[in-house]
Design an enzyme around this catalytic site. Sequence first.
Site, short mmCIF file in Angstrom:
data_model
loop_
_atom_site.label_atom_id
_atom_site.label_comp_id
_atom_site.label_asym_id
_atom_site.label_seq_id
_atom_site.Cartn_x
_atom_site.Cartn_y
_atom_site.Cartn_z
N LEU A 153 0.84 -1.22 0.00
CA LEU A 153 0.00 0.00 0.00
C LEU A 153 0.86 1.25 0.00
O LEU A 153 2.03 1.24 0.40
CB LEU A 153 -0.96 0.01 1.20
CG LEU A 153 -0.42 0.07 2.63
CD1 LEU A 153 0.07 1.43 3.03
CD2 LEU A 153 -1.48 -0.40 3.60
N CYS A 260 9.70 4.48 3.58
CA CYS A 260 10.05 3.20 2.96
C CYS A 260 11.11 3.24 1.87
O CYS A 260 12.10 2.54 1.98
CB CYS A 260 8.80 2.50 2.51
SG CYS A 260 7.87 1.96 3.96
N1 LIG Z 1 4.18 3.06 5.76
C1 LIG Z 1 3.95 2.44 4.60
O1 LIG Z 1 3.38 3.01 3.68
C2 LIG Z 1 4.37 1.02 4.40
C3 LIG Z 1 5.15 0.36 5.33
N2 LIG Z 1 5.55 -0.94 5.12
C4 LIG Z 1 6.32 -1.65 6.14
O2 LIG Z 1 5.43 -1.99 7.20
C5 LIG Z 1 6.09 -1.92 8.46
C6 LIG Z 1 5.34 -0.96 9.37
O3 LIG Z 1 5.44 0.34 8.83
P1 LIG Z 1 4.53 1.55 9.37
O4 LIG Z 1 3.13 1.08 9.49
O5 LIG Z 1 4.85 2.72 8.54
O6 LIG Z 1 5.17 1.71 10.84
P2 LIG Z 1 4.75 2.76 11.98
O7 LIG Z 1 6.01 3.23 12.57
O8 LIG Z 1 3.74 3.72 11.47
O9 LIG Z 1 4.00 1.83 13.05
C7 LIG Z 1 4.60 0.79 13.75
C8 LIG Z 1 3.76 0.51 15.01
O10 LIG Z 1 4.27 -0.66 15.66
C9 LIG Z 1 4.17 -0.45 17.08
N3 LIG Z 1 5.07 -1.41 17.74
C10 LIG Z 1 6.41 -1.37 17.85
N4 LIG Z 1 6.84 -2.47 18.52
C11 LIG Z 1 5.76 -3.20 18.83
C12 LIG Z 1 5.56 -4.46 19.49
N5 LIG Z 1 6.59 -5.16 19.96
N6 LIG Z 1 4.31 -4.90 19.63
C13 LIG Z 1 3.26 -4.19 19.16
N7 LIG Z 1 3.37 -3.01 18.51
C14 LIG Z 1 4.61 -2.52 18.34
C15 LIG Z 1 4.53 1.00 17.25
O11 LIG Z 1 4.08 1.48 18.50
C16 LIG Z 1 3.79 1.62 16.05
O12 LIG Z 1 2.48 1.99 16.40
C17 LIG Z 1 7.53 -1.51 8.13
O13 LIG Z 1 8.30 -2.68 8.01
C18 LIG Z 1 7.41 -0.83 6.78
O14 LIG Z 1 8.60 -0.92 6.04
C19 LIG Z 1 5.16 -1.63 4.00
C20 LIG Z 1 4.36 -1.03 3.05
C21 LIG Z 1 3.90 0.34 3.19
O1 LIG Z 2 6.91 0.07 1.10
C1 LIG Z 2 6.26 1.08 1.25
O2 LIG Z 2 6.22 1.72 2.29
C2 LIG Z 2 5.49 1.69 0.14
O3 LIG Z 2 6.36 2.64 -0.51
C3 LIG Z 2 5.75 3.36 -1.56
O4 LIG Z 2 4.61 4.07 -1.10
P1 LIG Z 2 4.72 5.51 -0.37
O5 LIG Z 2 6.11 5.71 0.11
O6 LIG Z 2 3.62 5.58 0.61
O7 LIG Z 2 4.39 6.60 -1.48
P2 LIG Z 2 4.70 6.76 -3.05
O8 LIG Z 2 3.48 7.24 -3.71
O9 LIG Z 2 5.34 5.57 -3.62
O10 LIG Z 2 5.74 7.98 -3.05
C4 LIG Z 2 7.03 7.83 -2.46
C5 LIG Z 2 7.87 9.04 -2.76
O11 LIG Z 2 8.20 9.09 -4.15
C6 LIG Z 2 7.89 10.34 -4.70
N1 LIG Z 2 7.48 10.16 -6.11
C7 LIG Z 2 6.56 9.21 -6.44
C8 LIG Z 2 6.20 9.02 -7.77
C9 LIG Z 2 6.78 9.79 -8.77
O12 LIG Z 2 6.51 9.67 -9.99
N2 LIG Z 2 7.70 10.74 -8.42
C10 LIG Z 2 8.07 10.93 -7.11
O13 LIG Z 2 8.92 11.80 -6.82
C11 LIG Z 2 6.78 10.91 -3.83
O14 LIG Z 2 6.76 12.31 -3.88
C12 LIG Z 2 7.18 10.39 -2.46
O15 LIG Z 2 8.11 11.25 -1.85
C13 LIG Z 2 5.26 2.36 -2.62
O16 LIG Z 2 4.60 3.06 -3.68
C14 LIG Z 2 4.31 1.34 -2.02
O17 LIG Z 2 3.96 0.36 -3.00
C15 LIG Z 2 5.02 0.65 -0.85
O18 LIG Z 2 4.15 -0.25 -0.20
#
Ligand SMILES: NC(=O)C1=CN([C@@H]2O[C@H](COP(=O)(O)OP(=O)(O)OC[C@H]3O[C@@H](n4cnc5c(N)ncnc54)[C@H](O)[C@@H]3O)[C@@H](O)[C@H]2O)C=CC1
Ligand SMILES: O=C(O)[C@H]1O[C@H](OP(=O)(O)OP(=O)(O)OC[C@H]2O[C@@H](n3ccc(=O)[nH]c3=O)[C@H](O)[C@@H]2O)[C@H](O)[C@@H](O)[C@@H]1O
Length: 444
Positions: A153, A260
């Site tokens: 996502l 990320c």
């Molecule tokens: N943010 C994004 O758009 C995306 C993130 N990911 C991956 O998903 C994972 C999570 O990312 P975010 O949701 O952004 O992290 P986040 O930092 O927003 O949330 C992590 C949560 O885990 C909690 N936490 C930490 N240790 C814990 C434990 N032992 N038990 C229960 N809760 C605990 C924290 O309090 C926090 O609420 C990362 O590995 C990230 O790389 C993957 C796809 C998209």
């Molecule tokens: O692993 C993750 O956390 C996620 O990282 C990105 O999602 P996200 O970081 O939420 O947002 P994006 O829309 O991908 O944008 C990332 C960065 O790239 C930049 N970007 C994106 C697209 C583009 O054409 N140009 C550009 O500069 C955006 O401004 C932003 O700073 C990926 O799109 C997701 O598929 C993935 O799950």
Amino acid sequence: MKITVTGTGYVGLVTGVCLAEIGHDVICYDIDEPKVQMMKQGISPIYEPGLDELMRKNMEQGRLFFTADEEMAYGQADIIYIAVGTPEKEDGSADLTYVEEAALAISRYVRKRAIVVIKSTVPVGTNDRIQRMIHEHKAAEADITVVSNPEFLREGSAIYDMFHGDRIVIGANDPEAATVIADINKPFGIPIIHTDIRSAEMIKYAANAFLATKISFINEIANICEKVGANIDDVAYGIGQDHRIGPHFLKAGIGYGGSCFPKDTKALVQLAGNLQYQFDLLEAVIHVNNKQQLLLYTKAKELFGSLAGKKVAVLGLSFKPNTDDIREAASLVFIHRLLADQAQVTVYDPIAMEKAKAILGDQVVYASSAAEALCGQEIAFIATEWEEIKALPFSLYVEKMKDPVIFDGRNCYDIKEAERFPLTYISIGRRPIVQAPSMEGSRG
Ligand SMILES: NC(=O)C1=CN([C@@H]2O[C@H](COP(=O)(O)OP(=O)(O)OC[C@H]3O[C@@H](n4cnc5c(N)ncnc54)[C@H](O)[C@@H]3O)[C@@H](O)[C@H]2O)C=CC1
Ligand SMILES: O=C(O)[C@H]1O[C@H](OP(=O)(O)OP(=O)(O)OC[C@H]2O[C@@H](n3ccc(=O)[nH]c3=O)[C@H](O)[C@@H]2O)[C@H](O)[C@@H](O)[C@@H]1O
């Protein structure tokens, strides 16, 4: 099936809410008690369009609960999703402390058959290691299998992506567990790809690395466009029509930020390096991005020489629109430089102001609107293409600023339109418009 989601950040909370929405019974667990208290009252701790409403709906319908009690979270669960953070360590590798803590807690409380689904982005080999760790620490009667189910996502459109994603990846060495997780996900109606565990882990890193590569590539092309007098918007459109290239992720700007791409690209370089493989291409992608995040600042320095005492507005702070997330945002990278140069900085973001305050403190002035931020400034930097910022007319810049000089890091406006106003408008990969009276001397 009783589902528990551990970690209620951008991924965990959205996953929990959407699994409830498709009919599952879900408990979301987090170690952060104040956060859990907020969610129990139906308030989302993060800004994500549509999340609050969906969260409250599912709580009211009795399918979604929140707890800070480990035993309640894990004791009865059939499926446990781990969605805790995997931040970057100083050497660039992924910090797996939170995943390991969650795995140990699960081992303490599970007493029956359960599947642990790792959603957090983790280096290849981590799922196997967590499986071994759980086996060493679990109760004798517990039967726990680990499955990899990386998340794709995007912040800002997370709910949409959960229901309209391109694929769901399930990596498992136990076919029965893979089928259970596939069945849970079926109502999303998204194609499911089954792989072994290591391939699933690699798909996640390779996807993010490829997307980051596209961004750095188009940014390099944009920088060359400026030198040869081409227009990046036309160039990106022109190459994107080739279906082998595709039109997405070709938006030039001030680089990728967020929680990320920066950390996952570095973690993949580290992972390869640990295996004596130098990932030259990805290292270049990271290097290009670091330069690109400072591009507006570099252009301003070229134009003005010194920025000391300059009155500067920064519009947009989040790393992309529709999120309050400022982790690794380009805005912060160049604001720190502006402050080091003793510029006077006023900032505005529609949603991310509170999170920015926690980092920037009293080093900058916080405006309550874009118009207020622009008032009396000499320079405006645009770091995030919020709709609200894209809708600002040039007449507002002219009205509020003194001889406006606009550095647009997201190509929000039409350069032809800019020509109609007495201002300087410098964007990315397009010809500069230099018309403010004070800039007359700096024309080519
Ligand atoms: N943010 C994004 O758009 C995306 C993130 N990911 C991956 O998903 C994972 C999570 O990312 P975010 O949701 O952004 O992290 P986040 O930092 O927003 O949330 C992590 C949560 O885990 C909690 N936490 C930490 N240790 C814990 C434990 N032992 N038990 C229960 N809760 C605990 C924290 O309090 C926090 O609420 C990362 O590995 C990230 O790389 C993957 C796809 C998209
Ligand atoms: O692993 C993750 O956390 C996620 O990282 C990105 O999602 P996200 O970081 O939420 O947002 P994006 O829309 O991908 O944008 C990332 C960065 O790239 C930049 N970007 C994106 C697209 C583009 O054409 N140009 C550009 O500069 C955006 O401004 C932003 O700073 C990926 O799109 C997701 O598929 C993935 O799950």
